[in-house]
Write an enzyme that holds these catalytic residues in place. Structure first.
Site, PDB file in Angstrom:
ATOM      1  N   TYR A 195     -40.966  -9.099   1.375  1.00 33.62           N
ATOM      2  CA  TYR A 195     -41.132  -8.734   2.798  1.00 33.62           C
ATOM      3  C   TYR A 195     -40.099  -9.450   3.679  1.00 33.62           C
ATOM      4  O   TYR A 195     -39.412  -8.822   4.496  1.00 33.62           O
ATOM      5  CB  TYR A 195     -42.567  -9.075   3.240  1.00 33.62           C
ATOM      6  CG  TYR A 195     -42.785  -8.950   4.726  1.00 33.62           C
ATOM      7  CD1 TYR A 195     -43.006  -7.709   5.317  1.00 33.62           C
ATOM      8  CD2 TYR A 195     -42.757 -10.078   5.555  1.00 33.62           C
ATOM      9  CE1 TYR A 195     -43.188  -7.592   6.694  1.00 33.62           C
ATOM     10  CE2 TYR A 195     -42.935  -9.968   6.924  1.00 33.62           C
ATOM     11  CZ  TYR A 195     -43.151  -8.724   7.489  1.00 33.62           C
ATOM     12  OH  TYR A 195     -43.322  -8.606   8.845  1.00 33.62           O
ATOM     13  N   VAL A 265     -37.898  -7.463  15.880  1.00 31.23           N
ATOM     14  CA  VAL A 265     -37.648  -8.639  16.719  1.00 31.23           C
ATOM     15  C   VAL A 265     -36.184  -9.097  16.716  1.00 31.23           C
ATOM     16  O   VAL A 265     -35.821  -9.999  17.452  1.00 31.23           O
ATOM     17  CB  VAL A 265     -38.562  -9.850  16.392  1.00 31.23           C
ATOM     18  CG1 VAL A 265     -39.999  -9.574  16.756  1.00 31.23           C
ATOM     19  CG2 VAL A 265     -38.420 -10.261  14.936  1.00 31.23           C
TER      20      VAL A 265
HETATM   21  N1  GLU Z   1     -40.013 -10.403  10.016  1.00 29.98           N
HETATM   22  C1  GLU Z   1     -40.706 -10.385  11.279  1.00 29.98           C
HETATM   23  C2  GLU Z   1     -42.075 -11.014  11.122  1.00 29.98           C
HETATM   24  O1  GLU Z   1     -42.694 -10.802  10.096  1.00 29.98           O
HETATM   25  C3  GLU Z   1     -40.816  -8.983  11.761  1.00 29.98           C
HETATM   26  C4  GLU Z   1     -41.446  -8.846  13.120  1.00 29.98           C
HETATM   27  C5  GLU Z   1     -40.821  -7.764  13.947  1.00 29.98           C
HETATM   28  O2  GLU Z   1     -39.674  -7.409  13.773  1.00 29.98           O
HETATM   29  O3  GLU Z   1     -41.511  -7.238  14.829  1.00 29.98           O
HETATM   30  O4  GLU Z   1     -42.555 -11.696  11.986  1.00 29.98           O
END
Ligand code: GLU
Length: 313
Positions: A195, A265
Site C-alpha cells: 500500500y 495528498v
Molecule cells: N498514502 C496516504 C495515506 O495513506 C494516502 C492519503 C491520500 O492521498 O489521501 O495516508
C-alpha cells in the site's frame, strides 16, 4: 472539431497561468515528511480529449506523488481478480469522515465504508497481495500503470514510500484493526508495504491523464482500441469516484466541479469528463479535507468554461 476543442488549448493555458500566480495555495501535507519538501508553487494541468489530443499547461511534465489516486487503479485490478466478491470486504458508500478515520471502522465492525478511504484501499491492496510475494504484487501494479500510460519510465519514489512507512502509525492501526475482523488475509506488514509503495508511485499530469483514459471512454482506450474493463465496470468506478473520491470533501467537489474525480495528498486530482476527456491536475497545497486547493479551483474553472459538468452546463 468542436468549439470547445478549438478553445481547449487556450483554456488550459490560461487556467495554468492564473493558478501559477495565485497567492492562496493551501498547505502541503506534512504527516508524510517527504511530501513536506515539495514546492507549493508548482502547478500542472493536462487534458486529453477523445481524439487523444493532449492539452497541457504549467508543470504538467513534473512527476509528483500520486498517493491516493493510485487507489482508482488498484481498485480496477482487484475487481479484475475477485469481481463483485470485493464488496463483501469493502462498502460503497461515501464516508463523510476524514480519509484516515478510525472511529467509523469500529462502528462498522472492520468493514471499511468505501475503497477510497485509507482503510478501504488497504483492504483492496490486500486482495492484490493474496497469492503473491509483496514485491510481485507491487510489480503488477506498477506495470499496470506503465501499460495504461504507455510509458515504461513510471516508477516508485522510494524516499516517499520509506517516509510514509516510518510514520504510518494510523494506517498500521487501521490494518491491524481490520485484521482482527479477518478483513485482511495477509500479513499486515506485507499488505501495508505494498500500500505505501503504490501510494508513492510518481507520475506527471500527462502520464496520469493518459493512464485514466479508459474511465472516460467506457472502459477502453479510444486511441489503441484496447479494452481495460467493461463499460459497466468503468461506469461503476466513476460512480465511486464521484461519491467517495474526495473523502469528506466529495459533496463539495461534486457541487463545484461536477466530475468523477480522485484526489491524493500529494496534491494531484485525476478527473474524467465522460466521453470527452481525461484530466489530471497537480498543485501540492491542500485544503482542510486533504484535497488539492488550487487543483479543485482549476477544475471548477475548466468545467465552467467547457460545460463538462455531468450535471449540466
Ligand atoms: N498514502 C496516504 C495515506 O495513506 C494516502 C492519503 C491520500 O492521498 O489521501 O495516508
Amino acid at each position: 472539431m468542436s468549439r470547445v476543442d478549438n478553445n481547449l488549448s487556450s483554456i488550459v493555458e490560461e487556467i495554468a497561468d492564473e493558478m501559477k500566480s495565485r497567492p492562496d495555495r493551501g498547505d502541503v501535507a506534512t504527516y508524510i515528511p517527504e511530501l513536506a519538501n515539495v514546492d507549493p508553487d508548482c502547478f500542472g494541468l493536462t487534458v486529453i480529449d477523445a481524439h487523444g489530443e493532449v492539452f497541457s499547461g504549467g508543470d504538467s511534465d513534473m512527476a509528483f506523488s500520486i498517493q491516493s489516486i493510485s487507489k482508482v487503479f488498484t481498485l480496477t485490478l482487484a475487481l479484475g481478480i475477485v469481481g463483485d466478491r470485493l464488496w463483501r470486504r469493502v462498502g460503497r458508500e461515501p464516508s463523510g469522515n476524514p480519509f484516515n478515520s478510525i472511529v467509523q471502522l469500529e462502528m462498522e465492525r472492520g468493514v471499511p465504508r468505501n475503497p477510497f478511504i485509507n482503510a478501504g484501499a488497504i483492504a483492496v491492496t490486500d486482495v492484490l497481495v493474496s497469492g503473491h510475494q509483496p514485491r510481485e504484487a507491487l510489480g503488477q501494479i506498477v506495470r499496470f500503470m506503465q501499460f495504461l500510460a504507455d510509458d515504461a519510465s513510471i516508477g516508485i519514489d522510494h524516499a516517499v514510500a520509506a517516509s510514509e512507512k516510518r510514520t504510518g502509525f494510523r494506517n498500521t492501526a487501521l490494518a491491524n484493526y481490520m485484521k482482527s475482523f479477518d478483513v485482511i488475509e495477509n500479513l499486515v506488514d506485507f499488505t501495508l508495504g505494498v500500500y505505501f509503495h503504490h501510494c508513492a508511485i510518481a507520475m506527471t499530469c500527462r502520464q496520469l491523464a493518459m493512464a485514466g483514459r479508459y474511465l472516460a471512454h467506457s472502459g477502453r482506450n479510444p486511441t489503441t482500441g484496447l479494452s481495460v474493463v467493461s463499460p459497466e465496470r468503468a461506469r461503476r468506478i466513476n460512480a465511486l469516484m464521484l461519491t467517495c473520491g474526495h473523502y469528506d470533501g466529495s459533496g463539495e467537489f461534486a457541487y463545484r466541479v461536477g466530475l468523477p474525480g480522485k484526489s491524493g495528498v500529494g496534491g494531484g486530482i485525476f478527473a474524467i469528463a465522460p466521453g470527452k476527456a481525461s484530466i489530471a491536475v497537480w498543485s501540492p497545497g491542500l485544503d482542510k479535507s486533504g484535497n488539492s486547493h488550487l487543483g479543485r479551483i482549476a477544475l471548477e474553472k475548466l468545467t465552467k468554461r467547457t460545460g463538462w459538468s455531468i450535471f449540466g452546463a
